[in-house]
Scaffold this active site. Structure first.
Site, PDB file in Angstrom:
ATOM      1  CB  THR A  45      -0.859   0.046   1.276  1.00  0.00           C
ATOM      2  OG1 THR A  45       0.012   0.262   2.396  1.00  0.00           O
ATOM      3  CG2 THR A  45      -1.655  -1.248   1.471  1.00  0.00           C
ATOM      4  CB  THR A 146      -1.957  -0.680  18.769  1.00  0.00           C
ATOM      5  OG1 THR A 146      -1.836   0.635  19.303  1.00  0.00           O
ATOM      6  CG2 THR A 146      -3.407  -0.850  18.330  1.00  0.00           C
ATOM      7  CG  ASP A 147      -0.372   2.154  23.104  1.00  0.00           C
ATOM      8  OD1 ASP A 147      -0.759   2.334  21.927  1.00  0.00           O
ATOM      9  OD2 ASP A 147       0.434   2.915  23.674  1.00  0.00           O
ATOM     10  CD  GLU A 148      -3.150   4.464  18.598  1.00  0.00           C
ATOM     11  OE1 GLU A 148      -4.200   4.894  18.125  1.00  0.00           O
ATOM     12  OE2 GLU A 148      -2.021   4.762  18.171  1.00  0.00           O
ATOM     13  CE1 TYR A 170      -3.955   0.960  13.564  1.00  0.00           C
ATOM     14  CE2 TYR A 170      -3.782   2.329  15.536  1.00  0.00           C
ATOM     15  CZ  TYR A 170      -3.296   1.307  14.738  1.00  0.00           C
ATOM     16  OH  TYR A 170      -2.166   0.623  15.104  1.00  0.00           O
ATOM     17  CB  ALA A 173     -10.117  -1.623  12.553  1.00  0.00           C
ATOM     18  CE  LYS A 174      -3.490  -3.440  14.959  1.00  0.00           C
ATOM     19  NZ  LYS A 174      -2.757  -4.335  14.013  1.00  0.00           N
ATOM     20  N   PRO A 225       2.618  20.938  12.164  1.00  0.00           N
ATOM     21  CG  PRO A 225       1.329  19.531  10.787  1.00  0.00           C
ATOM     22  CD  PRO A 225       2.735  19.971  11.041  1.00  0.00           C
TER      23      PRO A 225
HETATM   24  P1  NAD Z   1       2.999   0.532   8.506  1.00  0.00           P
HETATM   25  O1  NAD Z   1       1.784   1.285   8.066  1.00  0.00           O
HETATM   26  O2  NAD Z   1       4.342   1.159   8.404  1.00  0.00           O
HETATM   27  O3  NAD Z   1       3.096  -0.841   7.687  1.00  0.00           O
HETATM   28  C1  NAD Z   1       1.998  -1.629   7.374  1.00  0.00           C
HETATM   29  C2  NAD Z   1       2.415  -2.596   6.279  1.00  0.00           C
HETATM   30  O4  NAD Z   1       1.299  -3.463   5.987  1.00  0.00           O
HETATM   31  C3  NAD Z   1       2.782  -1.902   4.960  1.00  0.00           C
HETATM   32  O5  NAD Z   1       3.945  -2.490   4.437  1.00  0.00           O
HETATM   33  C4  NAD Z   1       1.582  -2.179   4.064  1.00  0.00           C
HETATM   34  O6  NAD Z   1       1.901  -2.245   2.687  1.00  0.00           O
HETATM   35  C5  NAD Z   1       1.125  -3.534   4.595  1.00  0.00           C
HETATM   36  N1  NAD Z   1      -0.295  -3.806   4.337  1.00  0.00           N
HETATM   37  C6  NAD Z   1      -1.351  -2.981   4.568  1.00  0.00           C
HETATM   38  N2  NAD Z   1      -2.491  -3.589   4.193  1.00  0.00           N
HETATM   39  C7  NAD Z   1      -2.154  -4.829   3.772  1.00  0.00           C
HETATM   40  C8  NAD Z   1      -2.900  -5.931   3.291  1.00  0.00           C
HETATM   41  N3  NAD Z   1      -4.234  -5.876   3.187  1.00  0.00           N
HETATM   42  N4  NAD Z   1      -2.242  -7.060   2.947  1.00  0.00           N
HETATM   43  C9  NAD Z   1      -0.884  -7.114   3.051  1.00  0.00           C
HETATM   44  N5  NAD Z   1      -0.136  -6.106   3.479  1.00  0.00           N
HETATM   45  C10 NAD Z   1      -0.758  -4.975   3.846  1.00  0.00           C
HETATM   46  O7  NAD Z   1       2.686   0.072   9.972  1.00  0.00           O
HETATM   47  P2  NAD Z   1       3.668  -0.140  11.231  1.00  0.00           P
HETATM   48  O8  NAD Z   1       3.811   1.151  11.921  1.00  0.00           O
HETATM   49  O9  NAD Z   1       4.872  -0.884  10.792  1.00  0.00           O
HETATM   50  O10 NAD Z   1       2.752  -1.067  12.138  1.00  0.00           O
HETATM   51  C11 NAD Z   1       2.850  -2.490  12.024  1.00  0.00           C
HETATM   52  C12 NAD Z   1       1.853  -3.107  12.958  1.00  0.00           C
HETATM   53  O11 NAD Z   1       2.126  -2.688  14.292  1.00  0.00           O
HETATM   54  C13 NAD Z   1       0.403  -2.702  12.684  1.00  0.00           C
HETATM   55  O12 NAD Z   1      -0.408  -3.819  12.874  1.00  0.00           O
HETATM   56  C14 NAD Z   1       0.114  -1.638  13.715  1.00  0.00           C
HETATM   57  O13 NAD Z   1      -1.262  -1.634  14.055  1.00  0.00           O
HETATM   58  C15 NAD Z   1       0.967  -2.120  14.874  1.00  0.00           C
HETATM   59  N6  NAD Z   1       1.453  -1.084  15.822  1.00  0.00           N
HETATM   60  C16 NAD Z   1       2.085   0.034  15.332  1.00  0.00           C
HETATM   61  C17 NAD Z   1       2.582   0.975  16.231  1.00  0.00           C
HETATM   62  C18 NAD Z   1       3.297   2.208  15.748  1.00  0.00           C
HETATM   63  O14 NAD Z   1       3.557   3.118  16.575  1.00  0.00           O
HETATM   64  N7  NAD Z   1       3.700   2.303  14.482  1.00  0.00           N
HETATM   65  C19 NAD Z   1       2.416   0.776  17.610  1.00  0.00           C
HETATM   66  C20 NAD Z   1       1.761  -0.376  18.050  1.00  0.00           C
HETATM   67  C21 NAD Z   1       1.293  -1.300  17.133  1.00  0.00           C
HETATM   68  P1  TYD Z   2       0.811   9.639  15.583  1.00  0.00           P
HETATM   69  O1  TYD Z   2       2.248   9.570  15.201  1.00  0.00           O
HETATM   70  O2  TYD Z   2      -0.213   9.796  14.507  1.00  0.00           O
HETATM   71  O3  TYD Z   2       0.511   8.367  16.495  1.00  0.00           O
HETATM   72  P2  TYD Z   2      -0.823   7.977  17.348  1.00  0.00           P
HETATM   73  O4  TYD Z   2      -1.947   8.821  16.909  1.00  0.00           O
HETATM   74  O5  TYD Z   2      -0.998   6.563  16.914  1.00  0.00           O
HETATM   75  O6  TYD Z   2      -0.440   8.154  18.774  1.00  0.00           O
HETATM   76  O7  TYD Z   2       0.606  10.847  16.602  1.00  0.00           O
HETATM   77  C1  TYD Z   2       1.314  10.911  17.814  1.00  0.00           C
HETATM   78  C2  TYD Z   2       0.808  12.117  18.564  1.00  0.00           C
HETATM   79  O8  TYD Z   2       1.135  13.293  17.821  1.00  0.00           O
HETATM   80  C3  TYD Z   2      -0.707  12.135  18.707  1.00  0.00           C
HETATM   81  O9  TYD Z   2      -1.047  12.692  19.973  1.00  0.00           O
HETATM   82  C4  TYD Z   2      -1.179  13.034  17.611  1.00  0.00           C
HETATM   83  C5  TYD Z   2      -0.031  14.050  17.489  1.00  0.00           C
HETATM   84  N1  TYD Z   2       0.162  14.598  16.122  1.00  0.00           N
HETATM   85  C6  TYD Z   2       0.191  15.989  15.939  1.00  0.00           C
HETATM   86  O10 TYD Z   2       0.062  16.786  16.880  1.00  0.00           O
HETATM   87  N2  TYD Z   2       0.352  16.460  14.663  1.00  0.00           N
HETATM   88  C7  TYD Z   2       0.485  15.632  13.589  1.00  0.00           C
HETATM   89  O11 TYD Z   2       0.606  16.131  12.444  1.00  0.00           O
HETATM   90  C8  TYD Z   2       0.481  14.220  13.806  1.00  0.00           C
HETATM   91  C9  TYD Z   2       0.636  13.269  12.656  1.00  0.00           C
HETATM   92  C10 TYD Z   2       0.322  13.750  15.095  1.00  0.00           C
END
Ligand code: NAD
Ligand code: TYD
Length: 363
Positions: A45, A146-148, A170, A173-174, A225
């Site tokens: 994606t 996720t913690d969310e 989000y 769905a998680k 922002p």
């Molecule tokens: P990301 O958005 O960087 O990567 C998601 C990957 O999934 C991408 O490579 C995308 O191409 C692939 N993808 C999306 N839809 C798909 C589908 N239908 N089939 C196959 N591949 C698909 O996300 P991330 O930040 O690396 O997060 C990875 C996982 O960890 C997620 O499940 C997210 O919910 C979870 N997570 C993320 C964070 C964070 O802070 N980034 C924290 C806690 C949990």
């Molecule tokens: P984000 O990186 O989107 O992670 P999450 O929403 O999953 O915690 O955002 C982290 C924090 O930063 C969140 O409180 C939202 C804030 N934020 C901004 O203030 N401005 C921005 O442009 C973005 C993307 C996030």
């Protein structure tokens, strides 16, 4: 020289392995050189990027143990044959950005719920094949959550058996995806483990998220922002620590259990932004106070003593990790400038156009 493979799982299907955390898990697992083979299934994606696996693909020994399949986790015809080849499925694939889930929730349900269901069904079919003697053992399924899912936590720290109160499309769905995964443990006895990680940061992080967006905008002297008063709090976890925790739960987690992965670095957004600006030598005047995210969770915080009991410790101090991350974005501008083009402009205008037009100087 290869090290002996002491892992329980030698053949992995890593879905979403071209994303931020998944690619770190793949790079770090292959770099152990213990013979583990990995199939990455990724839809590529807007968030998926094959370049995230370039370090592994450039190393012939690691590249020989990596297969890349472009495909959708919600497509059983793609998922089933791959699941038949592996000992474990580690599901990183997701739509992962809260702001995009507010703009367009549909893809979140398809991937984060239906996609998980398709993966679980494929594992269940393999469990039946194992019962029929067609394979040695059923696969383990690890759902990266996720913690969310706990929702906004005003005080204290969430524990694994706390109520789930997701508040964005989000996180809802998680929550759906991980509840479905657990139901397959309870109902069908599938070998399922779940991790709930906190806000993750580090190299290869898509520039739509707070830390990389603000670093890359600041490098270009663009506005940053900041939503609302910027006093929302997140607990920051380095991506290598997050990937390491997932590896530990994969190896040592008890079936049917959920493990929090906390960063131990709770900071307000304002503190994070001030730290990265100081690191870059850029002024606070770049920061604009913009209209808040609807339903914005004020705070996340978790207790991860259950994971610590598996022997996991958090290695990276936030100040060190942030400094290294800033350096990485300074040194890898080709990587993020390619992402901040094409589709990016339309997204940026939609998400920030009016917000920035109506913004004020951030106090
Ligand atoms: P990301 O958005 O960087 O990567 C998601 C990957 O999934 C991408 O490579 C995308 O191409 C692939 N993808 C999306 N839809 C798909 C589908 N239908 N089939 C196959 N591949 C698909 O996300 P991330 O930040 O690396 O997060 C990875 C996982 O960890 C997620 O499940 C997210 O919910 C979870 N997570 C993320 C964070 C964070 O802070 N980034 C924290 C806690 C949990
Ligand atoms: P984000 O990186 O989107 O992670 P999450 O929403 O999953 O915690 O955002 C982290 C924090 O930063 C969140 O409180 C939202 C804030 N934020 C901004 O203030 N401005 C921005 O442009 C973005 C993307 C996030």
């Amino acid at each position: 020289m290869s090290e002996a493979n002491s892992s329980r799982f030698h053949r992995l299907l890593v879905t979403g392995g071209a994303g931020f955390i998944g690619s770190c898990f793949v790079r770090d697992t292959l770099a152990r050189r213990d013979g583990t083979t990995i199939i990455v299934l990724d839809k590529l994606t807007y968030a998926g990027n094959r370049a995230n696996l370039a370090p592994a693909e450039a190393d012939p020994e690691q590249a020989a143990r990596l297969r890349f399949v472009v495909g959708d986790i919600a497509d059983p015809a793609v998922v089933s044959p791959l699941t038949a080849e592996v000992d474990a499925v580690v599901n990183f694939a997701a739509e992962s950005h809260v702001d995009r889930s507010i703009l367009d929730p549909d893809a979140f349900l398809r991937t984060d719920v239906t996609g998980v269901h398709v993966l679980l069904e494929a594992c269940r079919a393999e469990q039946e094949r194992a019962a029929g003697g067609e394979r040695a053992a059923p696969p383990r399924f690890l759902q990266v959550s996720t913690d969310e899912v706990y929702g906004s936590v005003e005080t204290g720290q969430s524990r694994e058996d706390d109520r789930l109160e997701p508040r964005s499309p989000y996180s809802a769905a998680k929550a759906g995806g991980e509840l479905l995964a657990r139901s397959y443990f309870v109902t069908y006895g599938l070998d399922v483990v779940v991790t709930r990680g906190s806000n993750t940061y580090g190299p290869y992080h898509h520039p739509e998220k707070l830390i990389p967006l603000f670093i890359t905008n600041a490098i270009d002297d663009q506005h940053l922002p900041l939503y609302g008063d910027g006093l929302q709090r997140r607990d920051w976890l380095h991506v290598a620590d997050h990937a390491g925790a997932i590896g530990r739960v994969l190896e040592h987690g008890t079936s049917g259990q959920i493990y929090n992965v906390a960063g131990g670095n709770e900071r307000s957004n304002r503190e994070v932004v001030a730290a990265l600006l100081a690191q870059l030598g850029k002024p606070w005047s770049l920061v604009r106070q913009v209209e808040d995210r609807p339903g914005h969770d004020r705070r996340y915080a978790m207790d991860s003593s259950k994971l610590s009991a598996l022997g996991w410790t958090n290695g990276v101090r936030f100040e060190d990790g942030l400094a290294a991350t800033v350096d990485w974005y300074r040194e890898n501008q080709d990587w993020w400038r390619a992402i901040k083009s094409g589709e990016w402009d339309a997204y940026y205008r939609r998400q920030y156009g009016e917000r920035l037009a109506g913004s004020s100087e951030a106090p």
